[in-house]
Design a protein around this motif. Sequence first.
Motif, PDB file in Angstrom:
ATOM      1  N   ASP A 131      11.921  13.302  -0.862  1.00 17.40           N
ATOM      2  CA  ASP A 131      11.659  13.772  -0.810  1.00 17.40           C
ATOM      3  C   ASP A 131      10.026  13.565   1.028  1.00 17.40           C
ATOM      4  N   SER A 132      10.099  14.805   1.574  1.00 18.10           N
ATOM      5  CA  SER A 132       9.211  14.215   2.841  1.00 18.10           C
ATOM      6  C   SER A 132       8.078  15.115   2.419  1.00 18.10           C
ATOM      7  N   ILE A 133       6.656  14.722   3.250  1.00 20.15           N
ATOM      8  CA  ILE A 133       5.643  15.210   2.666  1.00 20.15           C
ATOM      9  C   ILE A 133       4.798  14.716   4.633  1.00 20.15           C
ATOM     10  N   GLU A 134       3.848  15.932   4.108  1.00 17.22           N
ATOM     11  CA  GLU A 134       2.850  15.718   5.388  1.00 17.22           C
ATOM     12  C   GLU A 134       1.888  15.030   6.183  1.00 17.22           C
ATOM     13  N   VAL A 135       2.309  13.895   6.222  1.00 11.78           N
ATOM     14  CA  VAL A 135       1.619  13.241   6.379  1.00 11.78           C
ATOM     15  C   VAL A 135       1.102  12.058   7.641  1.00 11.78           C
ATOM     16  N   VAL A 136       0.681  11.500   8.154  1.00 13.29           N
ATOM     17  CA  VAL A 136       0.276  10.782   9.579  1.00 13.29           C
ATOM     18  C   VAL A 136       0.392   9.089   9.285  1.00 13.29           C
ATOM     19  N   CYS A 137       1.815   8.998  10.379  1.00 18.56           N
ATOM     20  CA  CYS A 137       2.222   7.861  10.290  1.00 18.56           C
ATOM     21  C   CYS A 137       1.373   7.014  10.866  1.00 18.56           C
ATOM     22  N   PRO A 138       1.067   5.494  10.371  1.00 18.15           N
ATOM     23  CA  PRO A 138       0.184   4.452  11.145  1.00 18.15           C
ATOM     24  C   PRO A 138       0.447   3.590  12.093  1.00 18.15           C
ATOM     25  N   LYS A 139       1.442   4.413  12.314  1.00 20.57           N
ATOM     26  CA  LYS A 139       2.069   3.300  13.525  1.00 20.57           C
ATOM     27  C   LYS A 139       2.540   3.924  15.250  1.00 20.57           C
ATOM     28  N   CYS A 140       3.213   5.435  14.584  1.00 19.50           N
ATOM     29  CA  CYS A 140       3.783   5.970  15.544  1.00 19.50           C
ATOM     30  C   CYS A 140       2.860   7.497  15.804  1.00 19.50           C
ATOM     31  N   GLN A 141       2.022   7.331  14.521  1.00 17.87           N
ATOM     32  CA  GLN A 141       1.337   9.163  14.946  1.00 17.87           C
ATOM     33  C   GLN A 141       2.450  10.308  14.467  1.00 17.87           C
ATOM     34  N   HIS A 142       3.483   9.924  13.881  1.00 23.36           N
ATOM     35  CA  HIS A 142       4.095  11.117  13.107  1.00 23.36           C
ATOM     36  C   HIS A 142       3.528  11.957  12.336  1.00 23.36           C
ATOM     37  N   ASP A 143       3.938  13.070  11.857  1.00 23.09           N
ATOM     38  CA  ASP A 143       3.242  13.820  10.917  1.00 23.09           C
ATOM     39  C   ASP A 143       4.253  13.907  10.191  1.00 23.09           C
ATOM     40  N   ARG A 144       5.202  13.929   9.911  1.00 24.22           N
ATOM     41  CA  ARG A 144       5.967  13.740   8.353  1.00 24.22           C
ATOM     42  C   ARG A 144       7.018  12.348   7.461  1.00 24.22           C
ATOM     43  N   ALA A 145       7.013  12.210   6.980  1.00 25.72           N
ATOM     44  CA  ALA A 145       7.414  10.885   5.769  1.00 25.72           C
ATOM     45  C   ALA A 145       7.926  10.629   4.350  1.00 25.72           C
ATOM     46  N   TYR A 146       9.192   9.604   4.690  1.00 27.97           N
ATOM     47  CA  TYR A 146       9.583  10.183   3.345  1.00 27.97           C
ATOM     48  C   TYR A 146       8.461   9.580   2.078  1.00 27.97           C
ATOM     49  N   PHE A 147       9.121   9.472   1.493  1.00 28.24           N
ATOM     50  CA  PHE A 147       7.936   9.094  -0.389  1.00 28.24           C
ATOM     51  C   PHE A 147       8.887   8.967  -0.947  1.00 28.24           C
ATOM     52  N   MET A 148       8.157   7.770  -2.050  1.00 31.15           N
ATOM     53  CA  MET A 148       8.284   7.507  -3.427  1.00 31.15           C
ATOM     54  C   MET A 148       7.668   7.459  -4.131  1.00 31.15           C
ATOM     55  N   GLN A 149       7.455   7.016  -5.494  1.00 36.25           N
ATOM     56  CA  GLN A 149       6.943   6.811  -6.411  1.00 36.25           C
ATOM     57  C   GLN A 149       7.165   5.525  -7.404  1.00 36.25           C
ATOM     58  N   ILE A 150       6.889   4.449  -7.788  1.00 39.22           N
ATOM     59  CA  ILE A 150       7.204   3.388  -8.326  1.00 39.22           C
ATOM     60  C   ILE A 150       6.103   2.549  -9.435  1.00 39.22           C
ATOM     61  N   GLN A 151       6.635   2.125 -10.349  1.00 40.75           N
ATOM     62  CA  GLN A 151       5.239   1.932 -11.189  1.00 40.75           C
ATOM     63  C   GLN A 151       5.664   0.795 -11.504  1.00 40.75           C
ATOM     64  N   LEU A 152       4.468  -0.057 -10.524  1.00 40.28           N
ATOM     65  CA  LEU A 152       4.723  -1.512 -10.752  1.00 40.28           C
ATOM     66  C   LEU A 152       3.950  -2.574 -11.790  1.00 40.28           C
ATOM     67  N   ARG A 153       2.660  -1.580 -11.797  1.00 39.62           N
ATOM     68  CA  ARG A 153       1.995  -2.100 -12.965  1.00 39.62           C
ATOM     69  C   ARG A 153       2.429  -1.820 -14.553  1.00 39.62           C
ATOM     70  N   SER A 154       1.102  -1.989 -15.100  1.00 38.83           N
ATOM     71  CA  SER A 154       1.343  -1.609 -16.447  1.00 38.83           C
ATOM     72  C   SER A 154       1.048  -0.075 -16.185  1.00 38.83           C
ATOM     73  N   ALA A 155       1.613   0.352 -17.896  1.00 37.72           N
ATOM     74  CA  ALA A 155       2.266   2.262 -17.572  1.00 37.72           C
ATOM     75  C   ALA A 155       0.424   2.632 -17.430  1.00 37.72           C
ATOM     76  N   ASP A 156       0.035   2.136 -18.189  1.00 36.20           N
ATOM     77  CA  ASP A 156      -2.385   2.706 -17.955  1.00 36.20           C
ATOM     78  C   ASP A 156      -2.390   2.645 -16.551  1.00 36.20           C
ATOM     79  N   GLU A 157      -2.110   2.118 -15.537  1.00 44.30           N
ATOM     80  CA  GLU A 157      -2.290   2.116 -14.200  1.00 44.30           C
ATOM     81  C   GLU A 157      -1.272   2.827 -13.703  1.00 44.30           C
TER      82      GLU A 157
END
Length: 111
Positions: A65-91
């Motif tokens: 999915d995409s969300i309204e967030v500003v790209c720090p490189k080109c200042q575009h107003d939309r970005a795709y996002f995904m969530q990944i569990q990198l640390r332990s389950a309580d983080e």
Amino acid sequence: MHFCPSCSNLLLVEPFAGQNSETCLVCQTCPYMYPISKPFVSRTILKSKEVDDVLGGEEAWANVDSIEVVCPKCQHDRAYFMQIQLRSADEPMTVFFRCCNKKCNHNWKEN
């Protein structure tokens, strides 16, 4: 590095205090000694390991999915996002973004 043929321990280079004062490969655990009569060099070039993409490669970004967030490189107003569990389950999960601007495609993570 050379290893002892008897006990498989690492051989050390030490001067031999014998008749002709040669340098020897000496095992510290057993009485094995190998006199070195001439210099020898061996070189092994290691093959680089192929690096795996932590985010799953381009296929992982195919159905996100995409969300309204500003790209720090080109200042575009939309970005795709995904969530990944990198640390332990309580983080909390780490959120990764990719700019929707096809010319930019900048990746960043949530601070």
